[in-house]
Design an enzyme around this catalytic site. Structure first.
Site, PDB file in Angstrom:
ATOM      1  CB  VAL A 150      34.491  62.996  79.730  1.00 28.12           C
ATOM      2  CG1 VAL A 150      35.527  63.887  80.404  1.00 28.12           C
ATOM      3  CG2 VAL A 150      33.939  63.642  78.475  1.00 28.12           C
ATOM      4  CE  LYS A 151      40.575  56.488  83.518  1.00 20.44           C
ATOM      5  NZ  LYS A 151      39.622  55.813  84.380  1.00 20.44           N
ATOM      6  CB  SER A 152      35.521  63.845  84.267  1.00 21.78           C
ATOM      7  OG  SER A 152      34.643  63.411  85.278  1.00 21.78           O
TER       8      SER A 152
END
Ligand code: PMP
Length: 293
Positions: A150-152
């Site tokens: 997840v590119k959070s």
């Protein structure tokens, strides 16, 4: 000309692009983002970035208030509004304004921001000489935690590693996962070449599946290398013939030293140089046209 920023349906001057302090992106790092490049009037791997954005959104249960096609068009419009041909594009979607509690149900409207800025490239010399990098004490979040796939907006894990690299005056940190295997860097994926094998850690190692990582794997295959997504340790890194990193900002950049051990002969390797060259060709000649109509 003042920079123009897309914010929730409007393209506004930078000075007017303001987000609430009650936005959960600000309060809790609750949101997702993408870093995208445009080369010579074309956006590189736009579909792949948008697909990854939607996977991140699905995982954190954030409803993006646009279709994929709408998001792509808004990105192109923002680049056009800034009159750019080469650009670094930052797309940020946060949970939106809520109350002081954690509950995302209190945030009805996600905040959508697109910043298209001029790109400041790494010094060319670094691509010719290669980087001296270090491993750091901070371990990469595991997939069983907040999955790094997840590119959070929560990058503290990477920032801790970056601080530790800074303390050693290193330009990047190699981060190991909790089992001690090489995971990735603070903003790049890691590759080694041993003989005819091109190896990078697998997607469950605790990594972001970089878009440039996939480009490098494809180029490796075209070069006839034996491409593997496999776990490896610092030992493998120290004893590799070649090593390099990939990422949107860095593109493909050689690594010539890790923790004071010279990699190969201490110069960027022959396959690495070939991969850099082919990467540049692909970046120059493909992508979504910004000014086609
Ligand atoms: N790992 C991390 C932690 C990143 O933030 C990034 C993006 N800067 C990458 C790897 C490389 O991904 P990409 O090739 O999609 O830029």
């Amino acid at each position: 000309m003042s920079k123009k920023i897309y914010l929730n349906g409007e393209i506004v001057p930078k000075e007017e692009a303001r987000v609430s302090v009650l936005d959960h992106g600000y309060l809790y790092g609750d949101g997702i983002f993408e870093g995208i490049r445009a080369y010579n009037g074309r956006v590189f791997k736009l579909d792949e970035h948008i697909d990854r954005l939607y996977k991140s959104a699905k995982t954190i249960m954030l409803d993006i208030p646009h279709t994929k096609d709408e998001i792509k068009e808004i990105i192109l419009e923002t680049i056009r509004a800034n009159n750019l041909k080469d650009a670094y594009i930052r797309l940020v979607i946060s949970r939106g304004e809520g109350d002081l509690g954690l509950d995302p149900r209190k945030c009805p409207d996600p905040t959508v921001v697109i910043i298209a800025s001029e790109i400041s490239l790494y010094d060319n010399q670094l691509y010719e000489k290669g980087l001296s990098v270090v491993t750091v004490p901070t371990r990469r979040n595991g997939p069983e935690m907040v999955n790094p796939r997840v590119k959070s907006l929560n990058y503290l894990n990477n920032i801790m590693a970056r601080i530790e690299a800074n303390m050693q005056d290193a330009p990047e940190a190699i981060i190991l996962n909790s089992q001690g295997y090489v995971a990735e860097c603070t903003g790049d994926n890691v590759f080694i070449i041993e003989g005819n094998n091109l190896v990078t850690p697998p997607k469950f190692a605790g990594i972001l599946e970089g878009i440039k990582r996939q480009v490098a794997l494809n180029i490796g295959e075209q070069l006839g290398l034996n491409v593997k997504e496999e776990l490896f340790t610092r030992y493998d890194l120290f004893n590799a013939d070649e090593a390099f990193l990939t990422g949107t900002a860095a593109e493909v950049i050689p690594v010539v030293e890790v923790d004071k051990r010279q990699i190969g002969n201490g110069k960027p390797g022959k396959f690495t140089k070939e991969i850099i060259e082919r990467f540049r060709e692909i970046a120059r000649s493909s992508g979504t046209e910004i000014y086609s109509n």
